[in-house]
Design a protein around this motif. Structure first.
Motif, mmCIF file in Angstrom:
data_model
loop_
_atom_site.group_PDB
_atom_site.id
_atom_site.type_symbol
_atom_site.label_atom_id
_atom_site.label_comp_id
_atom_site.label_asym_id
_atom_site.label_seq_id
_atom_site.Cartn_x
_atom_site.Cartn_y
_atom_site.Cartn_z
ATOM 1 N N THR A 104 0.801 -1.234 0.000
ATOM 2 C CA THR A 104 0.000 0.000 0.000
ATOM 3 C C THR A 104 0.836 1.289 0.000
ATOM 4 O OG1 THR A 104 -0.138 -0.042 2.411
ATOM 5 C CG2 THR A 104 -1.933 -1.099 1.197
ATOM 6 N N GLN A 105 2.168 1.137 0.069
ATOM 7 C CA GLN A 105 2.985 2.358 0.117
ATOM 8 C C GLN A 105 4.093 2.397 -0.937
ATOM 9 O OE1 GLN A 105 4.098 3.491 4.177
ATOM 10 N NE2 GLN A 105 2.386 2.299 4.930
ATOM 11 N N PHE A 106 4.199 1.347 -1.699
ATOM 12 C CA PHE A 106 5.155 1.302 -2.812
ATOM 13 C C PHE A 106 4.306 1.060 -4.050
ATOM 14 C CE2 PHE A 106 7.766 -1.078 -5.795
ATOM 15 C CZ PHE A 106 9.020 -0.487 -5.711
ATOM 16 N N ASN A 107 3.943 2.137 -4.737
ATOM 17 C CA ASN A 107 2.947 2.008 -5.814
ATOM 18 C C ASN A 107 3.352 2.711 -7.099
ATOM 19 O OD1 ASN A 107 1.182 2.454 -3.003
ATOM 20 N ND2 ASN A 107 0.487 0.775 -4.285
ATOM 21 N N PHE B 66 -0.798 10.366 -9.671
ATOM 22 C CA PHE B 66 -0.458 11.016 -8.396
ATOM 23 C C PHE B 66 1.028 11.318 -8.278
ATOM 24 C CE2 PHE B 66 -4.425 8.740 -7.643
ATOM 25 C CZ PHE B 66 -5.207 9.788 -7.188
ATOM 26 N N GLY B 67 1.781 11.094 -9.351
ATOM 27 C CA GLY B 67 3.215 11.350 -9.313
ATOM 28 C C GLY B 67 3.992 10.112 -9.712
ATOM 29 N N THR B 68 5.265 10.310 -9.999
ATOM 30 C CA THR B 68 6.051 9.192 -10.534
ATOM 31 C C THR B 68 6.891 8.481 -9.473
ATOM 32 O OG1 THR B 68 7.713 10.811 -11.186
ATOM 33 C CG2 THR B 68 6.202 10.077 -12.900
ATOM 34 N N ASP B 69 7.022 9.069 -8.269
ATOM 35 C CA ASP B 69 7.762 8.369 -7.215
ATOM 36 C C ASP B 69 6.886 7.282 -6.614
ATOM 37 O OD1 ASP B 69 9.933 9.924 -7.597
ATOM 38 O OD2 ASP B 69 9.667 11.159 -5.788
ATOM 39 N N LYS B 70 7.529 6.222 -6.164
ATOM 40 C CA LYS B 70 6.771 5.100 -5.600
ATOM 41 C C LYS B 70 5.957 5.513 -4.375
ATOM 42 C CE LYS B 70 8.326 1.884 -8.433
ATOM 43 N NZ LYS B 70 8.140 2.498 -9.739
ATOM 44 N N PRO C 192 1.769 7.969 -4.705
ATOM 45 C CA PRO C 192 0.356 7.576 -4.599
ATOM 46 C C PRO C 192 -0.133 7.508 -3.143
ATOM 47 C CG PRO C 192 1.453 6.259 -6.255
ATOM 48 C CD PRO C 192 2.533 7.038 -5.550
ATOM 49 N N PHE C 193 0.688 6.934 -2.260
ATOM 50 C CA PHE C 193 0.288 6.847 -0.843
ATOM 51 C C PHE C 193 0.137 8.245 -0.245
ATOM 52 C CE2 PHE C 193 1.737 6.600 3.667
ATOM 53 C CZ PHE C 193 0.651 5.909 4.169
ATOM 54 N N GLU C 194 1.015 9.151 -0.660
ATOM 55 C CA GLU C 194 0.981 10.507 -0.090
ATOM 56 C C GLU C 194 -0.151 11.357 -0.676
ATOM 57 O OE1 GLU C 194 4.987 11.957 -0.592
ATOM 58 O OE2 GLU C 194 5.708 10.385 0.769
ATOM 59 N N MET D 63 -5.754 14.856 -8.912
ATOM 60 C CA MET D 63 -4.653 13.991 -9.345
ATOM 61 C C MET D 63 -3.501 14.856 -9.858
ATOM 62 S SD MET D 63 -6.991 11.167 -11.326
ATOM 63 C CE MET D 63 -7.127 9.558 -10.589
ATOM 64 N N PRO D 64 -2.578 15.216 -8.980
ATOM 65 C CA PRO D 64 -1.536 16.179 -9.349
ATOM 66 C C PRO D 64 -0.682 15.742 -10.528
ATOM 67 C CG PRO D 64 -1.111 15.220 -7.166
ATOM 68 C CD PRO D 64 -2.489 14.784 -7.580
#
Ligand code: MTE
Length: 306
Positions: free
Chosen positions: A60-63, A68-72, A75-77, A163-164
């Motif tokens: 749920t935190q590595f997505n 929502f952005g390109t860093d893993k 999305p969680f943030e 959805m930034p």
């Protein structure tokens, strides 16, 4: 991309909301049971005896959810800002029943079942995830696709306010995120529409309120937060193929014999793992689901149709 080594989490903590007390043992037993049980075959097919459920905080935190952005961690943030109720799904194309439908009406009377699937990203990391889902066939059949429906196309929500990644200057994606399946792939018993995770509601960052899951294909096929289902005659152009056709195709079947132009697909990093090769294992054809799906591609050159 550095994930760091997470401490070994006792299985009892990961699975506290489910009925299984010892999943590892359960998975091992289930893999052995597959051959003998039609009931278990969809739910546990493809699992290898050493497969272990990936810790929930990683799932749920590595997505990947580029809206929502390109860093893993993006999305969680950021995904909590997405409104998922009400949720309307437009159904169109080659089907008798088309139009706008409330998400609840589409899944009314259907029960989500738990499917523990191996999940392999094209980036060469993998997980084992306890999804809750509804067979895709059951969902699609209610719209009565016609004989002209050879493929089904799915699209994700477009809502730049929430959805930034969709308004990011750096994004080269032509939104909405689009994916598709051949109808016989969509009707395979392994294909599900996911509505939950770890026995709970699907978190936004994993594609709430529902997302596709086709475990024999690379993760990018599993389009999230779906608002459009279109039955079509011609092969849809999926987002990653549109971005870079030399690197990503329509089929995207997990295949250790066909390298990505920039890296090998022969092995994968099973999370949790550090970036540098810990927990590496060989990648299996069709991600371990060859018995269930290889017949769909009989006679096809899988190097060409990658
Ligand atoms: N769906 C949308 N709408 N946007 C995306 O960026 N990424 C895909 C897929 N579905 C993506 C998407 C990719 S590359 C992967 S690997 C999986 O979602 C990741 O799913 P997960 O975050 O639940 O592990």
């Amino acid at each position: 991309m550095l994930i760091g080594k997470s401490p070994k989490i006792p299985t009892s903590e990961i699975t506290s909301e489910t009925t299984y007390l010892n999943r590892r043992k359960f998975i091992g037993q289930s893999a052995a049971l597959i051959a003998g049980s039609g009931l278990l075959s969809s739910a546990q097919a493809g699992l290898q005896p050493d497969d272990e459920i990936t810790p929930e905080d990683i799932v749920t935190q590595f997505n990947n959810f580029y809206e929502f952005g390109t860093d893993k961690s993006d999305p969680f943030e950021n995904a909590h800002a997405m409104t998922t109720d009400p949720w309307t799904v437009n159904v169109s194309g080659e089907a008798k029943k088309t139009g706008d439908f409330a998400f609840e009406d589409i899944i009314k009377g259907m029960t989500a079942e738990e499917r523990i699937y191996r999940f392999r990203c094209v980036e060469a990391w993998s997980m084992v995830v306890p999804w809750m889902g509804i067979p895709l066939k059951k969902i699609l059949e209610q719209f009565e696709p016609t004989g002209n429906a050879k493929y089904v196309e799915f699209k994700t929500l477009v809502r730049p306010d929430e959805m930034p990644g969709q308004s990011s200057f750096f994004s080269s994606i032509d939104w909405p995120y689009t994916e598709g399946l051949r109808m016989d792939e969509a009707y395979n018993p392994l294909s599900i529409m996911v509505t939950g995770l770890f026995g709970k509601e699907l978190p936004n960052q994993n594609g709430a309120p529902w997302r596709l899951m086709v475990p024999w294909k690379y993760g990018f096929k599993s389009v999230k937060s779906i608002v459009s289902i279109r039955f079509v005659e011609k092969e849809p152009l999926n987002t990653w193929q549109q971005l870079q056709a030399s690197e990503y195709g329509f089929y995207a079947n997990v295949n250790p014999a066909v390298s990505h132009p920039r890296w090998s697909q022969a092995s994968e990093r099973r999370l949790p793992s550090t970036l540098f090769n810990t927990n590496r294992r060989p990648t299996l054809p069709f991600n371990g689901y060859a018995e269930e799906v290889a017949h769909l591609y009989k006679g096809m050159d899988l190097k060409k149709f990658f």
